[in-house]
Design a protein around this motif. Structure first.
Motif, short mmCIF file in Angstrom:
data_model
loop_
_atom_site.label_atom_id
_atom_site.label_comp_id
_atom_site.label_asym_id
_atom_site.label_seq_id
_atom_site.Cartn_x
_atom_site.Cartn_y
_atom_site.Cartn_z
N LYS A 262 29.42 -117.62 -12.88
CA LYS A 262 30.66 -118.37 -12.63
C LYS A 262 30.50 -119.26 -11.39
N LEU A 263 29.92 -118.69 -10.33
CA LEU A 263 29.85 -119.45 -9.08
C LEU A 263 28.75 -120.51 -9.10
N VAL A 264 27.63 -120.21 -9.75
CA VAL A 264 26.56 -121.21 -9.83
C VAL A 264 27.08 -122.45 -10.58
N LYS A 265 27.88 -122.22 -11.63
CA LYS A 265 28.45 -123.34 -12.40
C LYS A 265 29.32 -124.21 -11.46
N LEU A 266 30.19 -123.55 -10.69
CA LEU A 266 31.05 -124.30 -9.75
C LEU A 266 30.21 -125.06 -8.72
N GLN A 267 29.16 -124.40 -8.24
CA GLN A 267 28.31 -125.04 -7.21
C GLN A 267 27.64 -126.30 -7.76
N ARG A 268 27.24 -126.24 -9.04
CA ARG A 268 26.56 -127.41 -9.63
C ARG A 268 27.54 -128.54 -9.95
N GLU A 269 28.84 -128.19 -10.06
CA GLU A 269 29.84 -129.21 -10.40
C GLU A 269 30.36 -129.99 -9.19
N ILE A 270 29.98 -129.55 -8.00
CA ILE A 270 30.50 -130.20 -6.79
C ILE A 270 30.02 -131.66 -6.70
N ASP A 271 30.94 -132.53 -6.27
CA ASP A 271 30.63 -133.96 -6.18
C ASP A 271 29.48 -134.19 -5.18
N ARG A 272 28.36 -134.73 -5.70
CA ARG A 272 27.19 -134.88 -4.84
C ARG A 272 26.98 -136.31 -4.38
N SER A 273 27.96 -137.20 -4.68
CA SER A 273 27.72 -138.62 -4.46
C SER A 273 27.42 -138.95 -2.99
N LYS A 274 28.08 -138.27 -2.06
CA LYS A 274 27.84 -138.54 -0.64
C LYS A 274 26.60 -137.84 -0.11
N GLY A 275 26.04 -136.95 -0.94
CA GLY A 275 24.96 -136.07 -0.50
C GLY A 275 25.57 -134.73 -0.16
N VAL A 276 24.81 -133.66 -0.37
CA VAL A 276 25.35 -132.33 -0.10
C VAL A 276 24.32 -131.43 0.58
N ILE A 277 24.81 -130.68 1.55
CA ILE A 277 24.00 -129.61 2.14
C ILE A 277 24.68 -128.32 1.71
N MET A 278 23.96 -127.49 0.97
CA MET A 278 24.56 -126.23 0.50
C MET A 278 23.74 -125.08 1.07
N ASP A 279 24.44 -124.10 1.64
CA ASP A 279 23.69 -122.95 2.15
C ASP A 279 24.03 -121.69 1.38
N GLY A 280 23.06 -120.75 1.33
CA GLY A 280 23.27 -119.52 0.58
C GLY A 280 22.01 -118.69 0.49
N ARG A 281 21.77 -118.11 -0.69
CA ARG A 281 20.59 -117.27 -0.88
C ARG A 281 19.70 -117.75 -2.03
N ASP A 282 20.31 -118.45 -2.99
CA ASP A 282 19.58 -118.86 -4.20
C ASP A 282 19.73 -120.35 -4.45
N ILE A 283 20.02 -121.11 -3.41
CA ILE A 283 20.33 -122.53 -3.63
C ILE A 283 19.06 -123.28 -4.05
N GLY A 284 17.96 -123.05 -3.32
CA GLY A 284 16.71 -123.73 -3.68
C GLY A 284 16.05 -123.11 -4.91
N SER A 285 16.24 -121.82 -5.12
CA SER A 285 15.53 -121.15 -6.22
C SER A 285 16.26 -121.25 -7.55
N VAL A 286 17.60 -121.27 -7.54
CA VAL A 286 18.36 -121.21 -8.80
C VAL A 286 19.35 -122.37 -8.96
N VAL A 287 20.18 -122.59 -7.95
CA VAL A 287 21.28 -123.56 -8.10
C VAL A 287 20.70 -124.98 -8.21
N PHE A 288 19.86 -125.36 -7.25
CA PHE A 288 19.26 -126.69 -7.26
C PHE A 288 17.74 -126.59 -7.07
N PRO A 289 17.02 -126.16 -8.12
CA PRO A 289 15.56 -126.03 -7.95
C PRO A 289 14.87 -127.36 -7.66
N ASN A 290 15.57 -128.48 -7.97
CA ASN A 290 14.97 -129.79 -7.68
C ASN A 290 15.54 -130.41 -6.42
N ALA A 291 16.09 -129.60 -5.53
CA ALA A 291 16.67 -130.12 -4.27
C ALA A 291 15.65 -131.01 -3.55
#
Ligand code: DC
Length: 227
Positions: free
Chosen positions: A113-142
């Motif tokens: 549920k939360l990964v879906k919400l994280q991927r839906e966030i407006d990225r047009s201005k650029g985004v810095i996201m912190d957590g535990r699985d952001i580079g490995s799962v949420v945005f592997p192409n960061a």
């Protein structure tokens, strides 16, 4: 930073969010603290007396997920987290939430549920996201992946000072136990455990102030994005 993503993962209480906040001002982009989303669900479960179902009846607990609405809204130019229309940010860092959140974050359906919400966030201005699985799962192409770590002593002292300032009644030992427990659970859970991605840059900030880290990361961004 327009359209770019910086993922900041790392151990508990390494100052990921404070750093990300400074960087987002520096780069004029948005900052999302994904841990606050797991904390918001945990707070809901505690306040509605549902936390006991984590062990007892996970299906019942999951049936309540559709009652939880998590959103980020802009207030005074800053993104604030709302849980069912209420701004609950000030309640998210209590020790009672910290003690339960790793159990909630280990539940696969909640992560989905939360990964879906994280991927839906407006990225047009650029985004810095912190957590535990952001580079490995949420945005592997960061565009850039950072992994923060620091000694347990320094992490616990920073978090302890922060909680004491807010009026909490705790000891340093409580904080050390909580941090060690969360690191253990976050690194050993089955779904999306905390890992250091091969392409992440590891920063040990035991002896680094936030301005030191901001300067270091500005240099890394310059050489990664603009070379
Ligand atoms: O960053 P934090 O300490 O506020 O995170 C709270 C908990 O949520 C932590 O135990 C790990 C979990 N978490 C997670 O599993 N995945 C994320 N992307 C962010 C946090």
């Amino acid at each position: 930073m327009v359209g770019r993503i910086i993922a900041i993962d790392g151990h508990a209480s390494t100052g990921k969010s404070s750093l990300a906040k400074y960087l987002s001002k520096e780069f004029n982009c948005i900052h999302i603290n994904s841990g606050s989303m797991y904390r918001a669900i945990t707070l809901y479960m505690i306040n509605n007396n549902l936390i006991k179902y984590v062990d007892k009846d996970i299906d019942y607990l999951l049936s309540k997920l559709s009652d939880i609405r998590i959103e980020f809204k802009e207030v005074d130019d800053k993104l604030k987290l709302f849980l069912n229309e209420k701004n609950i940010e000030k309640d998210l860092n209590s020790l009672s939430v910290s003690n339960e959140v790793s159990n909630i974050a280990a539940i696969p359906e909640i992560r989905t549920k939360l990964v879906k919400l994280q991927r839906e966030i407006d990225r047009s201005k650029g985004v810095i996201m912190d957590g535990r699985d952001i580079g490995s799962v949420v945005f592997p192409n960061a565009d850039l992946k950072l992994f923060l770590t620091a000694s347990i002593k320094v992490r616990a002292k920073r978090r302890y000072d922060e909680l004491i300032k807010k009026g909490a009644n705790i000891t340093l030992i409580d904080v050390i136990n909580n941090i060690e427990d969360r690191d253990h659970k976050d690194s050993n859970r089955k779904t999306s455990p905390l890992v250091i991605d091969d392409d992440a840059i590891v920063i040990d900030n035991t002896n680094k102030t936030i301005p030191d880290q901001v300067e270091l990361i500005k240099e890394i961004v310059k050489s990664t994005f603009y070379n």
